[in-house]
Design a protein around this motif. Sequence first.
Motif, short mmCIF file in Angstrom:
data_model
loop_
_atom_site.label_atom_id
_atom_site.label_comp_id
_atom_site.label_asym_id
_atom_site.label_seq_id
_atom_site.Cartn_x
_atom_site.Cartn_y
_atom_site.Cartn_z
N TRP A 1 0.81 -1.21 0.00
CA TRP A 1 0.00 0.00 0.00
C TRP A 1 0.85 1.26 0.00
N ASP A 2 2.03 1.22 0.61
CA ASP A 2 2.90 2.39 0.64
C ASP A 2 4.33 1.91 0.88
N SER A 3 5.20 2.16 -0.08
CA SER A 3 6.58 1.68 0.03
C SER A 3 7.34 2.38 1.15
N ARG A 4 6.83 3.50 1.65
CA ARG A 4 7.49 4.20 2.75
C ARG A 4 7.26 3.52 4.10
N VAL A 5 6.33 2.60 4.14
CA VAL A 5 6.00 1.89 5.37
C VAL A 5 6.52 0.46 5.26
N ALA A 6 7.01 -0.07 6.35
CA ALA A 6 7.59 -1.41 6.35
C ALA A 6 6.57 -2.45 5.96
N ASP A 7 7.07 -3.52 5.36
CA ASP A 7 6.20 -4.62 4.95
C ASP A 7 5.65 -5.33 6.18
N GLY A 8 4.45 -5.85 6.04
CA GLY A 8 3.84 -6.58 7.15
C GLY A 8 2.86 -5.75 7.95
N ILE A 9 2.79 -4.43 7.70
CA ILE A 9 1.85 -3.57 8.40
C ILE A 9 0.51 -3.61 7.67
N ASP A 10 -0.58 -3.73 8.42
CA ASP A 10 -1.89 -3.86 7.78
C ASP A 10 -2.29 -2.57 7.08
N GLN A 11 -3.31 -2.67 6.25
CA GLN A 11 -3.71 -1.56 5.39
C GLN A 11 -4.20 -0.35 6.19
N ASP A 12 -4.93 -0.60 7.27
CA ASP A 12 -5.47 0.51 8.06
C ASP A 12 -4.35 1.33 8.69
N LEU A 13 -3.40 0.65 9.33
CA LEU A 13 -2.30 1.36 9.97
C LEU A 13 -1.37 2.00 8.93
N THR A 14 -1.19 1.33 7.80
CA THR A 14 -0.40 1.91 6.71
C THR A 14 -1.01 3.20 6.22
N GLY A 15 -2.35 3.21 6.10
CA GLY A 15 -3.03 4.41 5.65
C GLY A 15 -2.82 5.58 6.61
N LYS A 16 -2.80 5.31 7.89
CA LYS A 16 -2.57 6.37 8.88
C LYS A 16 -1.15 6.93 8.75
N PHE A 17 -0.20 6.03 8.57
CA PHE A 17 1.17 6.50 8.37
C PHE A 17 1.29 7.31 7.08
N SER A 18 0.64 6.85 6.04
CA SER A 18 0.72 7.55 4.74
C SER A 18 0.17 8.96 4.85
N SER A 19 -0.93 9.11 5.57
CA SER A 19 -1.53 10.44 5.73
C SER A 19 -0.57 11.39 6.44
N GLU A 20 0.04 10.89 7.50
CA GLU A 20 0.97 11.73 8.25
C GLU A 20 2.21 12.06 7.42
N LEU A 21 2.71 11.07 6.69
CA LEU A 21 3.90 11.32 5.86
C LEU A 21 3.60 12.33 4.77
N ASP A 22 2.43 12.22 4.16
CA ASP A 22 2.04 13.18 3.14
C ASP A 22 1.92 14.58 3.72
N ARG A 23 1.32 14.68 4.88
CA ARG A 23 1.18 15.99 5.52
C ARG A 23 2.52 16.59 5.88
N ASN A 24 3.43 15.77 6.35
CA ASN A 24 4.76 16.28 6.70
C ASN A 24 5.48 16.82 5.47
N GLU A 25 5.36 16.13 4.36
CA GLU A 25 5.99 16.61 3.13
C GLU A 25 5.38 17.93 2.69
N LYS A 26 4.05 18.04 2.79
CA LYS A 26 3.39 19.28 2.40
C LYS A 26 3.69 20.40 3.39
N LEU A 27 3.78 20.07 4.67
CA LEU A 27 4.12 21.07 5.67
C LEU A 27 5.52 21.62 5.42
N ALA A 28 6.43 20.76 5.03
CA ALA A 28 7.78 21.23 4.69
C ALA A 28 7.75 22.15 3.48
N ASN A 29 6.89 21.85 2.53
CA ASN A 29 6.77 22.71 1.35
C ASN A 29 6.15 24.07 1.72
N ILE A 30 5.20 24.07 2.66
CA ILE A 30 4.61 25.32 3.13
C ILE A 30 5.68 26.19 3.79
#
Length: 443
Positions: A145-174
């Motif tokens: 689901w997201d190569s930035r998250v380690a393998d073996g993590i379920d989809q729900d928890l991966t999605g939470k990490f992905s949201s935070e990672l995306d926000r951090n990247e956008k916050l850095a751009n801001i």
Amino acid sequence: MSGHDLDRDRSGRRPPRGRSSYVPSTRVGRDEPRRTSIGSQSRGGSRPVPRQGRNSRYKSEQNYRTLSGRDTGYSLKGHKQKQLNFEKRHGGLLSRYGISNRMLALIAALVVIILIIVLGISSCVRGANEKAKQEEEEVTSTNQWDSRVADGIDQDLTGKFSSELDRNEKLANIAKNANRYSDTRMLELALAEPEAIDFVAAYPDAEHQASDYGSENKEGDYPLLYDWDSRWGSADYAGSAIAVTGSGPTAFAMAYMGLTGDTGKTPATFASDATDKNYTTTDTIGTTGDLFTYEAEQNGLSCKQYSTPSSKTLEAILETKGTVVIVQLKKGLGNPDAPAHWALVVSQNEDGSVTLYDPTSSQNSNHTWSVGSIAKSSNSFYALSKASSDESGESEGSDSSGDSSKSSDSSDSGSSSNKTSGNSSSKASDSSSSSSSSSSSYD
């Protein structure tokens, strides 16, 4: 010493005069001249040795002799003996095949160079194969689901990490483009509201226009709207944008959609009316309360203002079914840095807590509040409901707490701009809220 003296010393007698002092023999001064079968002189030979020139290096043209004149026995012109090849003596091991030592060295160097090239190519190929194998292994072990998250993590928890990672990247751009924001409150919004980061990141390049709500809403259900919604947040309002100054229009839009079920009017619609009627202010609150009275009259609603809010007043208002309250909150509710703004209380719950829809804060909207906390943090109340058929559109100067069954003290009364409908003694139903409330209050 002269040549005659040297000859006499070696033989013991002086040679006769008129005869050459040189004796062409292998044993100088001892043997008589002789000629061998290979052309050298023999004893008693009849052929004389030719006279050598004075400047000749060698003493004989027939035989190879040393510098001192000794005969080595090798003939330079003998037909039975092969002529010496001095170059061949230094030709090397493969000289018989026409390959010299220099050519052999060049061949050896060329072979070494070829070996080095072959080894280098094989090393590169081996390294490339290992890298490809490693990449293939990484691909097979990557989170699907997201190569930035380690393998073996379920989809729900991966999605939470992905949201935070995306926000951090956008916050850095801001942060990198912070000088493109004319209002620093927009930057503070990105820091305070994770859900607003996407909007703030896109704001510098967004068109300052609003769009339609785009969905339906059932009467009695109150949608939770935020100022920074991309459908209206970029529209200009009160010297900035609705995203940071539009809590008043957004709070009224939530009340309007819930009371009427109509989604044709958005916060941008009421913000435009406030601008046209001069109901805006340069204060952080952005909007005066006169907007709610005006919009209620224009849209068939009843609005009543309470200038001295209290817990009893808020409870009494919410007892009336189908009534919601726009509250003018003081600075610091839920966050010490939160500015004064408008919010909507949609219902009172069975445990006595109230549900607050704060258009400036997702944190304030995600839990219930005690009545006392809201009353203490408010400067005024505006009660909104659907106007009854027997109500007149004229405003009254008296207080509307005339129902004898309502228990309230003098501090709960206030000036009113319109009448409210319904029996004040009836309990407000929780079904009018579009979201479920928790059982505990939050102070």
